[in-house]
Scaffold this motif. Structure first.
Motif, PDB file in Angstrom:
ATOM      1  N   GLN A 191       0.910  -0.775  -0.215  1.00  0.00           N
ATOM      2  CA  GLN A 191      -0.094  -0.053  -0.032  1.00  0.00           C
ATOM      3  C   GLN A 191       0.903   1.612   0.310  1.00  0.00           C
ATOM      4  O   GLN A 191       1.102   2.011  -0.503  1.00  0.00           O
ATOM      5  CB  GLN A 191      -0.669   0.246   1.113  1.00  0.00           C
ATOM      6  N   GLU A 192       1.662   1.262   0.566  1.00  0.00           N
ATOM      7  CA  GLU A 192       3.049   2.537   1.315  1.00  0.00           C
ATOM      8  C   GLU A 192       3.424   2.761  -0.220  1.00  0.00           C
ATOM      9  O   GLU A 192       3.458   3.522  -0.989  1.00  0.00           O
ATOM     10  CB  GLU A 192       3.894   2.185   2.094  1.00  0.00           C
ATOM     11  N   LYS A 193       4.687   1.779  -0.463  1.00  0.00           N
ATOM     12  CA  LYS A 193       4.700   1.330  -2.677  1.00  0.00           C
ATOM     13  C   LYS A 193       3.700   2.414  -3.402  1.00  0.00           C
ATOM     14  O   LYS A 193       4.505   3.056  -4.673  1.00  0.00           O
ATOM     15  CB  LYS A 193       4.694   0.283  -3.236  1.00  0.00           C
ATOM     16  N   THR A 194       2.470   1.670  -3.329  1.00  0.00           N
ATOM     17  CA  THR A 194       1.560   2.150  -3.998  1.00  0.00           C
ATOM     18  C   THR A 194       1.286   4.153  -4.278  1.00  0.00           C
ATOM     19  O   THR A 194       1.466   4.111  -5.548  1.00  0.00           O
ATOM     20  CB  THR A 194       0.134   1.525  -4.424  1.00  0.00           C
ATOM     21  N   LYS A 195       1.239   3.559  -3.158  1.00  0.00           N
ATOM     22  CA  LYS A 195       0.846   5.666  -2.413  1.00  0.00           C
ATOM     23  C   LYS A 195       2.122   5.874  -3.490  1.00  0.00           C
ATOM     24  O   LYS A 195       1.628   7.286  -3.667  1.00  0.00           O
ATOM     25  CB  LYS A 195       0.264   5.854  -1.979  1.00  0.00           C
ATOM     26  N   LEU A 196       3.027   5.797  -2.427  1.00  0.00           N
ATOM     27  CA  LEU A 196       4.469   6.816  -3.367  1.00  0.00           C
ATOM     28  C   LEU A 196       4.475   6.750  -4.943  1.00  0.00           C
ATOM     29  O   LEU A 196       4.969   8.020  -5.213  1.00  0.00           O
ATOM     30  CB  LEU A 196       5.742   6.118  -2.854  1.00  0.00           C
ATOM     31  N   ASN A 197       4.245   5.451  -5.304  1.00  0.00           N
ATOM     32  CA  ASN A 197       3.852   4.991  -6.974  1.00  0.00           C
ATOM     33  C   ASN A 197       3.425   6.326  -7.693  1.00  0.00           C
ATOM     34  O   ASN A 197       4.126   6.699  -9.016  1.00  0.00           O
ATOM     35  CB  ASN A 197       4.649   3.781  -7.775  1.00  0.00           C
ATOM     36  N   VAL A 198       1.799   6.238  -7.063  1.00  0.00           N
ATOM     37  CA  VAL A 198       0.621   7.581  -7.913  1.00  0.00           C
ATOM     38  C   VAL A 198       1.617   8.843  -7.932  1.00  0.00           C
ATOM     39  O   VAL A 198       1.317   9.218  -8.903  1.00  0.00           O
ATOM     40  CB  VAL A 198      -0.245   7.047  -7.468  1.00  0.00           C
ATOM     41  N   LEU A 199       1.369   8.725  -6.768  1.00  0.00           N
ATOM     42  CA  LEU A 199       2.259  10.723  -6.451  1.00  0.00           C
ATOM     43  C   LEU A 199       3.476  10.312  -7.726  1.00  0.00           C
ATOM     44  O   LEU A 199       3.356  11.591  -7.542  1.00  0.00           O
ATOM     45  CB  LEU A 199       2.587  10.698  -4.884  1.00  0.00           C
ATOM     46  N   GLY A 200       4.671   9.672  -7.152  1.00  0.00           N
ATOM     47  CA  GLY A 200       6.096   9.932  -7.880  1.00  0.00           C
ATOM     48  C   GLY A 200       5.136   9.551  -9.714  1.00  0.00           C
ATOM     49  O   GLY A 200       5.549  10.962 -10.399  1.00  0.00           O
ATOM     50  N   GLU A 201       4.199   9.299 -10.311  1.00  0.00           N
ATOM     51  CA  GLU A 201       3.698   9.498 -11.153  1.00  0.00           C
ATOM     52  C   GLU A 201       3.195  10.313 -11.652  1.00  0.00           C
ATOM     53  O   GLU A 201       3.978  11.114 -13.241  1.00  0.00           O
ATOM     54  CB  GLU A 201       2.982   7.942 -11.668  1.00  0.00           C
ATOM     55  N   LYS A 202       2.918  11.254 -10.935  1.00  0.00           N
ATOM     56  CA  LYS A 202       1.785  12.590 -11.361  1.00  0.00           C
ATOM     57  C   LYS A 202       2.224  13.107 -11.544  1.00  0.00           C
ATOM     58  O   LYS A 202       2.622  14.605 -11.759  1.00  0.00           O
ATOM     59  CB  LYS A 202       0.781  12.319  -9.843  1.00  0.00           C
ATOM     60  N   LEU A 203       3.544  13.447 -10.375  1.00  0.00           N
ATOM     61  CA  LEU A 203       4.906  15.032 -10.527  1.00  0.00           C
ATOM     62  C   LEU A 203       5.861  14.069 -11.571  1.00  0.00           C
ATOM     63  O   LEU A 203       6.999  15.185 -11.400  1.00  0.00           O
ATOM     64  CB  LEU A 203       5.045  14.911  -9.430  1.00  0.00           C
ATOM     65  N   SER A 204       5.662  13.589 -12.170  1.00  0.00           N
ATOM     66  CA  SER A 204       7.039  12.655 -13.101  1.00  0.00           C
ATOM     67  C   SER A 204       8.325  12.740 -12.623  1.00  0.00           C
ATOM     68  O   SER A 204       9.731  13.308 -12.624  1.00  0.00           O
ATOM     69  CB  SER A 204       6.243  14.066 -13.843  1.00  0.00           C
ATOM     70  N   VAL A 205       8.376  12.262 -11.105  1.00  0.00           N
ATOM     71  CA  VAL A 205       9.270  12.254 -10.736  1.00  0.00           C
ATOM     72  C   VAL A 205       9.673  10.894 -10.945  1.00  0.00           C
ATOM     73  O   VAL A 205       9.348   9.683 -10.708  1.00  0.00           O
ATOM     74  CB  VAL A 205       9.771  11.626  -8.794  1.00  0.00           C
ATOM     75  N   PRO A 206      10.578  10.626 -11.863  1.00  0.00           N
ATOM     76  CA  PRO A 206      11.766   9.540 -12.149  1.00  0.00           C
ATOM     77  C   PRO A 206      11.959   8.387 -10.469  1.00  0.00           C
ATOM     78  O   PRO A 206      12.163   8.913  -9.686  1.00  0.00           O
ATOM     79  CB  PRO A 206      13.147   9.425 -12.551  1.00  0.00           C
ATOM     80  N   GLU A 207      11.045   7.382 -10.887  1.00  0.00           N
ATOM     81  CA  GLU A 207      11.745   6.029  -9.999  1.00  0.00           C
ATOM     82  C   GLU A 207      12.939   6.216  -9.355  1.00  0.00           C
ATOM     83  O   GLU A 207      12.499   5.925  -7.977  1.00  0.00           O
ATOM     84  CB  GLU A 207      11.514   4.736 -10.882  1.00  0.00           C
ATOM     85  N   ASN A 208      13.942   6.046  -9.440  1.00  0.00           N
ATOM     86  CA  ASN A 208      15.311   6.324  -8.448  1.00  0.00           C
ATOM     87  C   ASN A 208      15.161   8.242  -7.890  1.00  0.00           C
ATOM     88  O   ASN A 208      16.443   7.856  -7.208  1.00  0.00           O
ATOM     89  CB  ASN A 208      16.575   5.935  -9.406  1.00  0.00           C
ATOM     90  N   GLN A 209      14.355   8.278  -8.620  1.00  0.00           N
ATOM     91  CA  GLN A 209      14.199   9.655  -6.868  1.00  0.00           C
ATOM     92  C   GLN A 209      12.811   9.535  -6.157  1.00  0.00           C
ATOM     93  O   GLN A 209      12.994  10.360  -6.096  1.00  0.00           O
ATOM     94  CB  GLN A 209      14.092  10.559  -7.725  1.00  0.00           C
ATOM     95  N   ARG A 210      12.448   8.513  -6.191  1.00  0.00           N
ATOM     96  CA  ARG A 210      11.432   7.850  -4.970  1.00  0.00           C
ATOM     97  C   ARG A 210      11.430   7.406  -4.260  1.00  0.00           C
ATOM     98  O   ARG A 210      12.185   6.164  -4.150  1.00  0.00           O
ATOM     99  CB  ARG A 210      10.221   7.068  -5.996  1.00  0.00           C
ATOM    100  N   TRP A 211      12.091   7.191  -2.500  1.00  0.00           N
ATOM    101  CA  TRP A 211      12.823   6.864  -2.231  1.00  0.00           C
ATOM    102  C   TRP A 211      11.502   6.323  -0.934  1.00  0.00           C
ATOM    103  O   TRP A 211      10.985   7.119   0.128  1.00  0.00           O
ATOM    104  CB  TRP A 211      13.645   7.382  -0.789  1.00  0.00           C
TER     105      TRP A 211
END
Ligand code: AMP
Length: 145
Positions: free
Chosen positions: A66-86
């Motif tokens: 769940q936590e991973k999904t929330k971070l990835n959804v926000l990361g996609e929305k803000l166009s943050v590359p995966e290696n900058q999502r911690w």
């Protein structure tokens, strides 16, 4: 000009306010954006500590997903590359400041609640980060929940 902004998010009710402020700073400074969420209430997948439950346990796994999904959804929305999502296990103030130093962050964006009573005595993540931050800190005042 800030070059690398780190947005610390806990996915609580007012996350949108902090995100909006960080996005504005990123565009004004043409900065790189990184996201961090600290897992401070999910057991670590390290069984060398007897009291910590392994992530092999189904309920813990689903919490992590769940936590991973929330971070990835926000990361996609803000166009943050995966290696900058911690996603990091630990204590928010310690892990946020350590990551900022490690990644050469020059501005941390964090939420800050007005506090009083016992909560004031216990301190906040924002004040903890402020005391240890290797860079500037933007504490976005959040409305009372
Ligand atoms: P708090 O002091 O716990 O009310 O949190 C204030 C702010 O600290 C939040 O709005 C976030 O920006 C940041 N924060 C708190 N907990 C976490 C966490 N687990 N992961 C990332 N950031 C956090």
């Amino acid at each position: 000009m800030y070059k690398h902004i780190l947005l610390a998010i806990d996915f609580s009710a007012n996350t949108e306010n902090i995100v909006a402020r960080a996005v504005k700073m990123v565009s004004q400074h043409s900065a790189k954006l990184s996201l961090v969420h600290i897992l401070d209430n999910i057991p670590m997948p390290d069984t060398s500590y007897g009291t910590i439950i392994s992530l092999g346990d189904e309920s813990d796994n689903s919490l992590l997903e769940q936590e991973k999904t929330k971070l990835n959804v926000l990361g996609e929305k803000l166009s943050v590359p995966e290696n900058q999502r911690w996603l990091i296990w630990g204590t928010p103030k310690d892990e946020i400041t350590t990551l900022a130093a490690q990644e050469g962050v020059d501005l941390i964006v964090i939420g800050s609640h007005a506090r009083h009573g016992l909560a004031l005595l216990l301190g906040s993540t924002a004040s903890g980060v402020l005391h240890h931050a290797p860079c500037d800190l933007l504490a976005v005042r959040l409305p009372q929940e």
